[in-house]
Design an enzyme around this catalytic site. Structure first.
Site, mmCIF file in Angstrom:
data_model
loop_
_atom_site.group_PDB
_atom_site.id
_atom_site.type_symbol
_atom_site.label_atom_id
_atom_site.label_comp_id
_atom_site.label_asym_id
_atom_site.label_seq_id
_atom_site.Cartn_x
_atom_site.Cartn_y
_atom_site.Cartn_z
ATOM 1 C CG HIS A 13 52.276 -16.362 68.847
ATOM 2 N ND1 HIS A 13 53.616 -16.597 68.618
ATOM 3 C CD2 HIS A 13 51.638 -17.532 68.553
ATOM 4 C CE1 HIS A 13 53.777 -17.843 68.190
ATOM 5 N NE2 HIS A 13 52.588 -18.418 68.144
ATOM 6 N NE ARG A 62 52.154 -21.118 67.182
ATOM 7 C CZ ARG A 62 51.627 -21.900 68.114
ATOM 8 N NH1 ARG A 62 51.432 -23.182 67.863
ATOM 9 N NH2 ARG A 62 51.322 -21.427 69.312
#
Length: 261
Positions: A89, A197
């Site tokens: 990320h 996630r």
């Protein structure tokens, strides 16, 4: 910040965040469509009005104002395998415990629950961790002696030799080796992070961290994160044929953690 720890689960702490994040984001968004000054916008923006405007902002799909508020987390008790996942990320800031400067001769290992549930697998895992610790210590000791051979053996030289030794000894450390970090993301990046996630298809460790992060930010700014979560919580699952098929169960889990249950 507030924190919660359950058994061997990772420890996540909300260290700090943008003051009045909901008002900041709402004011930034309103500014795009208003002729009045920023000061005037802020003066008339109550918490309730900000929450209402954030709901409208979400329906419009206007996401760029979300970038004006950020949240900083402390994450501990996670593996280097987790580190490899979270740093994918890229719109975030990371400060991670260094294996070059911090000796890991007594590192803690993060054992996956599926391994822990099978005694024979757990035994082999623990043996592998012990072998890694022993190899690390032996290589570091050998290299330290090598670097000290041509030195004056002063405290400074010993410290330098130890540091240089662990730089290469760390190559035998496993993915299970524990680490800790500080992570900062803006709200827009957090939405993307949670969408991927908090999903059931995410690996257990990063999903546990993401769930705890979502719980913490939902307490701090409930209106700002009202729509945050995996895609099935907002409508249809985006995983297609890879869907877990547990949309209702996932919605209940996300709703429970947001409400602090």
């Amino acid at each position: 910040g507030k924190q919660r720890k359950k058994g061997p689960m990772p420890k996540v702490t909300l260290i700090s965040y943008t003051p009045d994040p909901e008002k900041v984001v709402a004011a930034a968004a309103k500014l795009c469509y208003s002729r009045v000054s920023l000061e005037a916008l802020l003066d008339g923006l109550t918490q309730e009005k900000a929450a209402d405007y954030l709901g409208m902002l979400s329906e419009m799909g206007h996401e760029s104002p979300l970038e004006h508020a950020s949240f900083t987390f402390g994450i501990e008790g996670v593996s280097r395998a987790f580190l490899a996942q979270i740093t994918r990320h890229r719109l975030a800031s990371y400060s991670v415990q260094s294996q070059r400067y911090v000796p890991k001769d007594a590192f803690k290992s993060i054992m996956p629950p599926e391994i822990q549930a099978v005694p024979e697998a757990a035994r082999i895992f623990q043996e592998a961790m012990e072998n890694a610790r022993n190899s690390y210590e032996q290589i570091a000791a050998i290299l330290k002696e090598k670097y000290l051979e041509a030195s004056d053996k002063s405290p400074a030289a010993i410290k330098a030799a130890e540091k240089k030794a662990i730089e290469d000894a760390r190559f035998v450390l496993p993915n299970a080796c524990d680490t800790r970090m500080v992570v900062t993301m803006n709200v827009r990046s957090l939405y993307h992070f949670f969408a991927l996630r908090c999903c059931n298809r995410a690996q257990w460790e990063i999903r546990a961290v993401a769930d705890e992060m979502l719980r913490l930010v939902s307490q701090a700014a409930p209106a700002l994160f009202a729509k945050a979560g995996p895609s099935c919580c907002l409508g249809q699952c985006r995983e297609g044929r890879m869907s877990c098929g547990k949309a209702q169960e996932t919605r209940q889990r996300i709703a429970a953690l947001k409400s602090g249950l």
